[in-house]
Scaffold this active site. Structure first.
Site, short mmCIF file in Angstrom:
data_model
loop_
_atom_site.label_atom_id
_atom_site.label_comp_id
_atom_site.label_asym_id
_atom_site.label_seq_id
_atom_site.Cartn_x
_atom_site.Cartn_y
_atom_site.Cartn_z
N TYR A 169 0.83 -1.21 0.00
CA TYR A 169 0.00 0.00 0.00
C TYR A 169 0.86 1.25 0.00
O TYR A 169 0.45 2.29 -0.51
CB TYR A 169 -1.00 -0.03 1.16
CG TYR A 169 -2.00 -1.12 0.91
CD1 TYR A 169 -2.95 -0.95 -0.10
CD2 TYR A 169 -1.95 -2.33 1.56
CE1 TYR A 169 -3.83 -1.97 -0.41
CE2 TYR A 169 -2.82 -3.35 1.26
CZ TYR A 169 -3.76 -3.16 0.26
OH TYR A 169 -4.61 -4.18 -0.06
N SER A 197 -5.99 11.08 -8.42
CA SER A 197 -7.01 12.01 -7.94
C SER A 197 -6.67 13.46 -8.26
O SER A 197 -7.53 14.33 -8.13
CB SER A 197 -7.19 11.86 -6.43
OG SER A 197 -7.49 10.53 -6.11
#
Lengths: 529, 198
Positions: free
Chosen positions: A261, A272
């Site tokens: 992660y 984003s």
């Protein structure tokens, strides 16, 4: 605002010569060094991958000895994970964070310098073992990037100690980088920029930095145990002395799962930033993005044993790790739906960064789905240690993390250099990369499901066709990256001048600064409303 | 800069200090996982780890109504120059009844070797109910060159053992003890030297 910055621009005390880089405390210079370091390692790790694919082009032994093949897979993995993805993200953080939060520089510039300059040392050691192996002076690390005991303890070659020290140095470097990121974000935000007004890239890096601080010391711990097992007579992982090799896997994956992660959360932040820019709409569901990132980070600590379903865990354990792993699909799904909703009814244009971002969303989601298949414990017994796993993690790491880094470079390069990159070549690079990556990794799903194990230099005849297709894809993919290198160099050297805003739909403090961004970012903090 | 200084709630050294504390704590946690893992396996009986020597003060009640089949396995770590096998392949016992069986080990090398045996019980959930009152695995075993030795194990299967488990496999693996690694290095016997040789 701009006037103030430009006025100051003339007073930049840019050091000259090699000292500018060796003693640099400037976030942009250090960011560039991180990115160039990652780029160099990308080509070295890529060359190893091409050797692997060349050997696997046909069944039977072709080019390298099996012993050397093991060294290739090991170093390819280590270099790509620790030498490419992680430093590239730190480089992007260095460049972008101060500009995005309206700060003059990182909070701890000297530590920043140190955390970069440990890396060439670390990889110098690791690559030295490869060079020595090529010179016939013993083997480089040959136990896979996961360095399971006893392969790396009892049976590890002498160069394992080089590897251990190298991992220690990388760990120190990452931890210092993470401390720097946290201190910068906590202390140097522009007035008015509350936590929930930070750009998502800043948020994802904030959370990633905490992950790094939590798990890099565990990695340091596990290699320290290896070191003492190998050299000082302890038996952490040696059953003969009362230790347990399975425990190695637990400790390693306690680090290893959050690590995956660490390699994807900053990518989420990049996507984003890019998708709203080229959709000309604000990001859909900002706060849900923040909470989704935080939940993924939390869940990453309680799923590690899904890498170990075949070690003989009791059913209760398999069920726990299976269900907790499946839970991660929920916050990840939130993100994917938010990106799609951001694009929905937007005024989309498809410049290179957007192309990479859309490819990321589609292909990363595919990698996510194969991840869901792998987390089903009974099915994993079939998939474990096959090419299916290889296909899965290359979809999330190459078409996921690496694509996001390429997208980020195209997206911010005009801001960094003041010049637009060559859009035509950028698009050519994208299409070649995107298609060849799929030619390379998609067939691996099939050969994996059919039972071809990973990390082997030879294979059964029936896997030949798919392996050939994958190898062709690999060479196209590898050489396409030379276009990327050329585009970057060309853009650094000159080109059409970029505007301050660079992209029509761009938002964020970094796009209020002139292009190229001044040596010191915001010397007077902007006010965020 | 002045605006930011006022806004700072925590100064940099404090943040660094706290984060370094987390780093040190997590480094320690990595090592703490070692004993935690053992405790976890002992408590839950996962991983097939059997407990240490069990002493019964009063004889446990024998459950005559039930028979559990115990299969005996023996293996050697790859570099161990011994022969090692159980005298019988299996035995059927009533839970609660102390039973003794023998393993036989023979040193076929030309050197005296200290070995230690690591037991494992399968299925893992049965491990907690498999209690050894006497075992050659509790101590290091030394065999001189060519020596053969009978190695007894006395065990009791706890009558609390789940009805679902009717077969238990007990496996021993003999490892070269770390005690004699030094002397044997010349002999190409230890795993490490075999690896170098390769």
């Amino acid at each position: 605002m701009n006037a103030v910055v430009e006025e100051h621009h003339d007073h930049d005390h840019k050091p000259t010569g090699i000292g500018r880089w060796l003693f640099s405390t400037n976030h942009k210079d250090i960011g560039s060094m991180y990115l160039w370091f990652a780029f160099t390692m990308f080509f070295i790790g890529g060359a190893l991958a091409l050797l692997i694919r060349a050997e696997l082009f046909q069944p039977g032994m072709q080019i390298v000895e099996p012993e050397f093949f093991n060294q290739l897979t090991t170093l390819h993995g280590l270099i790509m994970v620790f030498g490419v993805i992680m430093p590239a993200f730190v480089g992007l953080a260095n460049w972008q964070l101060p500009m995005m939060i309206g700060a003059p520089d990182m909070a701890l510039p000297r530590m920043n310098n140190w955390s970069f300059w440990l890396l060439p040392g670390a990889f110098g050691l690791l690559l030295a073992s490869l060079v020595m192996s090529l010179m016939g002076l013993g083997s480089a690390p040959n136990f896979g990037w996961t360095f399971y005991a006893p392969l790396s303890t009892t049976y590890g070659p002498d160069s394992t100690d080089y590897f251990i020290f190298s991992v220690h140095l990388m760990g120190i470097s990452s931890v210092m980088g993470a401390i720097n990121v946290i201190a910068t974000i906590m202390n140097l935000r522009a007035p008015g920029m509350t936590y929930m007004k930070m750009p998502i890239f800043v948020w994802t890096w904030f959370i990633t930095a905490y992950l790094l601080i939590a798990v890099m010391p565990v990695l340091a711990g596990v290699v320290t145990m290896m070191l003492t097992d190998r050299n000082f007579g302890t038996s952490f992982f040696d059953a003969a002395g009362g230790g347990d090799p399975v425990m190695f896997q637990h400790v390693f994956w306690f680090f290893g799962h959050p690590e995956v992660y660490i390699m994807i959360l900053p990518a989420f932040g990049i996507i984003s930033s890019i998708v709203p820019t080229f959709s000309r709409k604000p990001l859909f569901g900002y706060s849900s993005m923040v909470y989704a990132t935080a939940s993924i980070a939390f869940l990453s600590f309680i799923v590690w044993a899904h890498h170990m379903f075949t070690t003989g865990m009791p059913v209760a354990g398999e069920l726990f790790f299976m269900y907790s792993t499946m839970l991660i699909a929920i916050p990840t799904g939130v993100k994917v739906f938010n990106w799609i909703s951001t694009m929905w009814r937007g005024a989309l244009t498809f410049e290179t960064p957007m192309l990479f971002a859309i490819a990321f969303i589609f292909l990363f989601t595919m990698g996510g789905f194969t991840g869901l298949m792998l987390c089903i414990a009974p099915a994993d017994f079939q998939y474990h240690d096959t090419y299916f796993v290889v296909a899965h993690f290359h979809y999330v790491l190459v078409t996921g993390a690496a694509f996001s880094i390429m997208a980020a470079v195209y997206f911010w390069l005009p801001k960094w250099t003041g010049n637009m990159y060559d859009e035509k070549l950028g698009k050519l690079h994208f299409w070649l990369t995107c298609i060849s990556a799929n030619v390379l990794f998609f067939p691996m799903h099939f050969i994996g499901l059919a039972g071809m194990p990973r990390r082997i230099p030879d294979y059964a005849l029936q896997f030949a066709e798919f392996n050939q297709i994958a190898s062709v894809g690999a060479f196209v993919f590898g050489f396409s990256q030379l276009i990327f290198l050329y585009v970057v160099i060309k853009c650094v050297r000159g080109g059409e001048k970029a505007t301050d805003k660079v992209w029509e739909g761009a938002h964020g403090l970094e796009f209020d600064l002139p292009s190229p961004a001044p040596f010191h970012s915001y010397t007077t903090p902007p006010v965020v409303k | 800069m002045s605006v930011q200084t006022k806004k700072q709630t925590t100064d940099n050294p404090k943040i660094i200090g706290r984060l370094l504390l987390v780093v040190v704590a997590m480094f320690g946690f990595g090592f703490a996982l070692v004993p935690l893992y053992d405790v976890f396996c002992d408590v839950t009986g996962l991983n097939g780890k059997t407990g240490d020597k069990v002493n019964f003060e009063t004889a446990p009640t024998v459950d005559e109504s039930r028979l559990v089949k115990i299969t005996f396995l023996a293996s050697l770590n790859e570099s161990m120059p011994w022969e090692f096998k159980p005298q019988q392949n299996f035995i059927e016992v009533h839970p609660g009844k102390p039973t003794t069986i023998n393993y036989i080990a023979k040193n076929i090398s030309s050197k005296s070797i200290v070995g230690n045996a690591v037991p494992s019980v399968s299925p893992g959930l049965a491990a907690a109910y498999f209690q050894k009152t006497e075992c050659f695995c509790f101590t290091q075993q030394e065999l001189k060159a060519g020596e053969e030795k009978i190695m007894p194990v006395t065990f009791i299967v706890d009558s609390e053992l789940s009805d679902e488990i009717n077969e238990i496999a007990l496996s021993y693996t003999f490892f070269i003890s770390k005690q004699n690694n030094e002397d044997l290095a010349d002999n190409n016997l230890t795993a490490k030297s075999i690896n170098t040789f390769k």
